[in-house]
Write a protein that holds these residues in place. Structure first.
Motif, PDB file in Angstrom:
ATOM      1  N   VAL A  90       0.815  -1.394  -0.058  1.00 24.13           N
ATOM      2  CA  VAL A  90       0.266   0.118   0.384  1.00 24.13           C
ATOM      3  C   VAL A  90       0.984   1.468   0.039  1.00 24.13           C
ATOM      4  O   VAL A  90       1.626   1.236   0.296  1.00 24.13           O
ATOM      5  N   ILE A  91       0.518   1.830  -1.279  1.00 25.19           N
ATOM      6  CA  ILE A  91       0.666   3.499  -0.488  1.00 25.19           C
ATOM      7  C   ILE A  91      -0.045   5.079  -0.581  1.00 25.19           C
ATOM      8  O   ILE A  91      -1.402   4.288  -0.746  1.00 25.19           O
ATOM      9  N   GLY A  92       0.671   5.939  -0.411  1.00 25.35           N
ATOM     10  CA  GLY A  92      -0.762   7.041  -0.110  1.00 25.35           C
ATOM     11  C   GLY A  92      -0.646   7.455   1.117  1.00 25.35           C
ATOM     12  O   GLY A  92       0.055   7.566   2.315  1.00 25.35           O
ATOM     13  N   PRO A  93      -1.294   9.192   1.489  1.00 21.24           N
ATOM     14  CA  PRO A  93      -1.537   9.515   2.167  1.00 21.24           C
ATOM     15  C   PRO A  93      -2.084   9.087   3.694  1.00 21.24           C
ATOM     16  O   PRO A  93      -1.836   9.697   4.780  1.00 21.24           O
ATOM     17  N   TYR A  94      -2.680   8.314   3.747  1.00 21.72           N
ATOM     18  CA  TYR A  94      -3.402   7.423   5.067  1.00 21.72           C
ATOM     19  C   TYR A  94      -2.422   6.806   5.790  1.00 21.72           C
ATOM     20  O   TYR A  94      -2.514   6.144   6.974  1.00 21.72           O
ATOM     21  N   ALA A  95      -1.699   5.765   4.321  1.00 21.96           N
ATOM     22  CA  ALA A  95      -0.511   5.279   5.223  1.00 21.96           C
ATOM     23  C   ALA A  95       0.379   5.854   5.666  1.00 21.96           C
ATOM     24  O   ALA A  95       0.896   5.504   7.282  1.00 21.96           O
ATOM     25  N   GLU A  96       0.934   7.008   5.497  1.00 23.06           N
ATOM     26  CA  GLU A  96       1.718   7.688   5.928  1.00 23.06           C
ATOM     27  C   GLU A  96       1.260   8.434   7.342  1.00 23.06           C
ATOM     28  O   GLU A  96       2.277   9.032   8.132  1.00 23.06           O
ATOM     29  N   GLN A  97       0.210   9.244   6.612  1.00 22.94           N
ATOM     30  CA  GLN A  97      -0.883   9.707   8.605  1.00 22.94           C
ATOM     31  C   GLN A  97      -0.732   8.610   9.227  1.00 22.94           C
ATOM     32  O   GLN A  97       0.545   9.012  10.360  1.00 22.94           O
ATOM     33  N   PHE A  98      -0.737   7.512   9.089  1.00 17.08           N
ATOM     34  CA  PHE A  98      -0.538   6.716  10.273  1.00 17.08           C
ATOM     35  C   PHE A  98       0.515   6.645  11.283  1.00 17.08           C
ATOM     36  O   PHE A  98       0.577   6.533  12.011  1.00 17.08           O
ATOM     37  N   MET A  99       1.962   6.947   9.955  1.00 16.98           N
ATOM     38  CA  MET A  99       3.775   6.431  10.269  1.00 16.98           C
ATOM     39  C   MET A  99       3.504   7.942  11.505  1.00 16.98           C
ATOM     40  O   MET A  99       4.010   7.304  12.098  1.00 16.98           O
ATOM     41  N   GLU A 100       2.875   8.730  11.405  1.00 21.52           N
ATOM     42  CA  GLU A 100       3.147   9.802  12.437  1.00 21.52           C
ATOM     43  C   GLU A 100       3.387   9.712  13.608  1.00 21.52           C
ATOM     44  O   GLU A 100       3.602  10.623  14.597  1.00 21.52           O
ATOM     45  N   GLY A 101       2.257   8.184  14.091  1.00 22.39           N
ATOM     46  CA  GLY A 101       2.630   8.629  16.013  1.00 22.39           C
ATOM     47  C   GLY A 101       3.023   7.141  16.081  1.00 22.39           C
ATOM     48  O   GLY A 101       2.642   6.609  16.958  1.00 22.39           O
ATOM     49  N   ILE A 102       3.654   7.097  14.707  1.00 24.34           N
ATOM     50  CA  ILE A 102       4.736   5.559  15.836  1.00 24.34           C
ATOM     51  C   ILE A 102       6.336   5.980  15.438  1.00 24.34           C
ATOM     52  O   ILE A 102       6.931   7.412  15.339  1.00 24.34           O
ATOM     53  N   THR A 103       6.775   5.530  16.164  1.00 23.36           N
ATOM     54  CA  THR A 103       8.370   5.161  16.152  1.00 23.36           C
ATOM     55  C   THR A 103       8.420   3.477  16.421  1.00 23.36           C
ATOM     56  O   THR A 103       7.563   2.841  17.083  1.00 23.36           O
ATOM     57  N   CYS A 104       9.763   3.353  16.181  1.00 23.39           N
ATOM     58  CA  CYS A 104      10.586   2.207  15.722  1.00 23.39           C
ATOM     59  C   CYS A 104      11.769   2.390  15.642  1.00 23.39           C
ATOM     60  O   CYS A 104      12.580   2.716  15.900  1.00 23.39           O
ATOM     61  N   GLY A 105      12.094   0.726  16.039  1.00 19.35           N
ATOM     62  CA  GLY A 105      13.286   0.762  16.499  1.00 19.35           C
ATOM     63  C   GLY A 105      14.891   0.922  14.984  1.00 19.35           C
ATOM     64  O   GLY A 105      15.265   1.287  14.505  1.00 19.35           O
ATOM     65  N   ILE A 106      13.755  -0.421  14.346  1.00 16.95           N
ATOM     66  CA  ILE A 106      14.732  -0.815  13.253  1.00 16.95           C
ATOM     67  C   ILE A 106      13.814  -0.756  11.902  1.00 16.95           C
ATOM     68  O   ILE A 106      12.860  -1.401  11.558  1.00 16.95           O
ATOM     69  N   LEU A 107      13.933   0.001  11.108  1.00 16.39           N
ATOM     70  CA  LEU A 107      13.660  -0.416   9.279  1.00 16.39           C
ATOM     71  C   LEU A 107      13.858  -1.165   8.475  1.00 16.39           C
ATOM     72  O   LEU A 107      15.229  -1.028   8.359  1.00 16.39           O
ATOM     73  N   PHE A 108      13.945  -1.495   8.293  1.00 16.52           N
ATOM     74  CA  PHE A 108      14.143  -3.093   7.311  1.00 16.52           C
ATOM     75  C   PHE A 108      13.735  -2.337   5.466  1.00 16.52           C
ATOM     76  O   PHE A 108      12.483  -2.146   5.282  1.00 16.52           O
ATOM     77  N   LEU A 109      15.046  -1.555   4.469  1.00 12.73           N
ATOM     78  CA  LEU A 109      13.893  -1.559   3.472  1.00 12.73           C
ATOM     79  C   LEU A 109      14.946  -2.056   2.471  1.00 12.73           C
ATOM     80  O   LEU A 109      15.715  -2.161   2.107  1.00 12.73           O
ATOM     81  N   GLY A 110      13.633  -1.919   1.257  1.00 13.46           N
ATOM     82  CA  GLY A 110      13.941  -3.079   0.181  1.00 13.46           C
ATOM     83  C   GLY A 110      14.585  -1.170  -1.064  1.00 13.46           C
ATOM     84  O   GLY A 110      13.678  -0.856  -1.273  1.00 13.46           O
ATOM     85  N   VAL A 111      15.259  -1.447  -2.115  1.00 12.06           N
ATOM     86  CA  VAL A 111      15.329  -0.254  -2.942  1.00 12.06           C
ATOM     87  C   VAL A 111      14.962  -0.814  -4.068  1.00 12.06           C
ATOM     88  O   VAL A 111      15.660  -1.992  -4.360  1.00 12.06           O
ATOM     89  N   ASP A 112      14.475  -0.362  -5.313  1.00 15.36           N
ATOM     90  CA  ASP A 112      15.377  -0.375  -6.824  1.00 15.36           C
ATOM     91  C   ASP A 112      16.825   0.111  -7.678  1.00 15.36           C
ATOM     92  O   ASP A 112      17.276  -0.284  -7.995  1.00 15.36           O
ATOM     93  N   GLY A 113      17.149   0.810  -6.275  1.00 16.49           N
ATOM     94  CA  GLY A 113      18.830   1.228  -7.109  1.00 16.49           C
ATOM     95  C   GLY A 113      19.631   2.167  -5.967  1.00 16.49           C
ATOM     96  O   GLY A 113      18.532   3.476  -4.508  1.00 16.49           O
ATOM     97  N   ILE A 114      20.835   1.976  -5.909  1.00 13.83           N
ATOM     98  CA  ILE A 114      21.514   2.749  -4.445  1.00 13.83           C
ATOM     99  C   ILE A 114      22.811   3.047  -5.578  1.00 13.83           C
ATOM    100  O   ILE A 114      23.299   2.536  -6.371  1.00 13.83           O
TER     101      ILE A 114
END
Length: 254
Positions: free
Chosen positions: A152-176
């Motif tokens: 999922v993507i978009g403003p609803y997902a982003e808005q939810f993250m404003e109230g969150i704190t986490c230890g580790i983010l595991f991030l996949g990417v298309d380019g480095i």
């Protein structure tokens, strides 16, 4: 040597070797590296080459948006090795973010916690994979479904993250890319990934060697936002050294 002759020499060497180096061209043509970079920029504007960090190549560095079912079959062995290293960094009673992508799915498949683990994810396939473990509490973000990645993507997902704190983010990417940083092929996914980075205390990129030197359509962030990259042995050792010099921890999964 005229500009035209210089350009012909650059294109000839590119045709012969598939890539060229700014430093080597500067020495061979007896001009400054600034001049060579300008030459490469002009030739790229004419779609005769693609600039890279420290040179240029014939190979298009920009990634295409492929379905997750297709990408899952690519570099599968490397992704599994990377995933094994990644799960070693997850502690008991941890709270983590798993973004999206086939390498992230490989990480999810290696998670078998003995104690409670909180996972926030934008990826439906990751949620389904983790739902079979009673010790894993999954928080599935909502929003617009991106079919190619089943996330999922978009403003609803982003808005939810404003109230969150986490230890580790595991991030996949298309380019480095040393110059362009981390990129992905979708603008809205890049925006959500930026939110993930903001709320995580530690960002770990999981990416096989084919992602290095590539660029997606949308920029996520510069490399100074990344603390750790887990990859495989196919990455150029010189590139690993440059990343480590930039302060990024590199783990090579064998």
């Amino acid at each position: 040597m005229t500009v035209t002759e210089r350009h012909e020499k650059i294109l000839h060497e590119l045709k012969e070797n598939g890539k060229v180096s700014v430093q080597k061209l500067s020495d061979e043509l007896d001009v400054s590296e600034v001049t060579i970079r300008k030459d490469l920029r002009v030739l790229e504007d004419k779609v005769l080459l693609f600039r890279t960090h420290g040179g240029a190549t014939q190979t298009n560095p920009y990634t295409s948006d492929r379905p997750v079912s297709e990408k899952e079959k690519m570099q599968a062995e490397e992704k599994n090795a990377i995933a094994k290293k990644a799960v070693e960094l997850i502690g008991d009673n941890d709270s983590i973010i798993l973004a999206s992508g086939t390498t992230i799915l490989a990480v999810a498949r290696k998670i078998h916690p003995e104690k409670k683990l909180n996972v926030i994810t934008s990826a439906l396939n990751v949620s389904l994979e983790l739902s079979q473990h009673e010790n894993v509490e999954v928080l599935q973000l909502g929003g617009q479904l991106r079919q190619s990645s089943t996330s999922v993507i978009g403003p609803y997902a982003e808005q939810f993250m404003e109230g969150i704190t986490c230890g580790i983010l595991f991030l996949g990417v298309d380019g480095i890319d040393l110059d362009h940083g981390l990129t992905t092929s979708n603008l809205m996914e890049a925006s959500l990934n930026q939110k993930f980075i903001e709320v995580a205390q530690h960002t770990i990129v999981v990416a096989d060697h084919t992602k290095f030197g590539k660029r997606g359509f949308s920029r996520i962030c510069s490399l100074d936002k990344v603390q750790h990259i887990i990859t495989d042995a196919g990455v150029d050792p010189q590139l690993i050294t440059k990343l480590e010099d930039a302060g990024i921890q590199i783990t090579v999964a064998k």
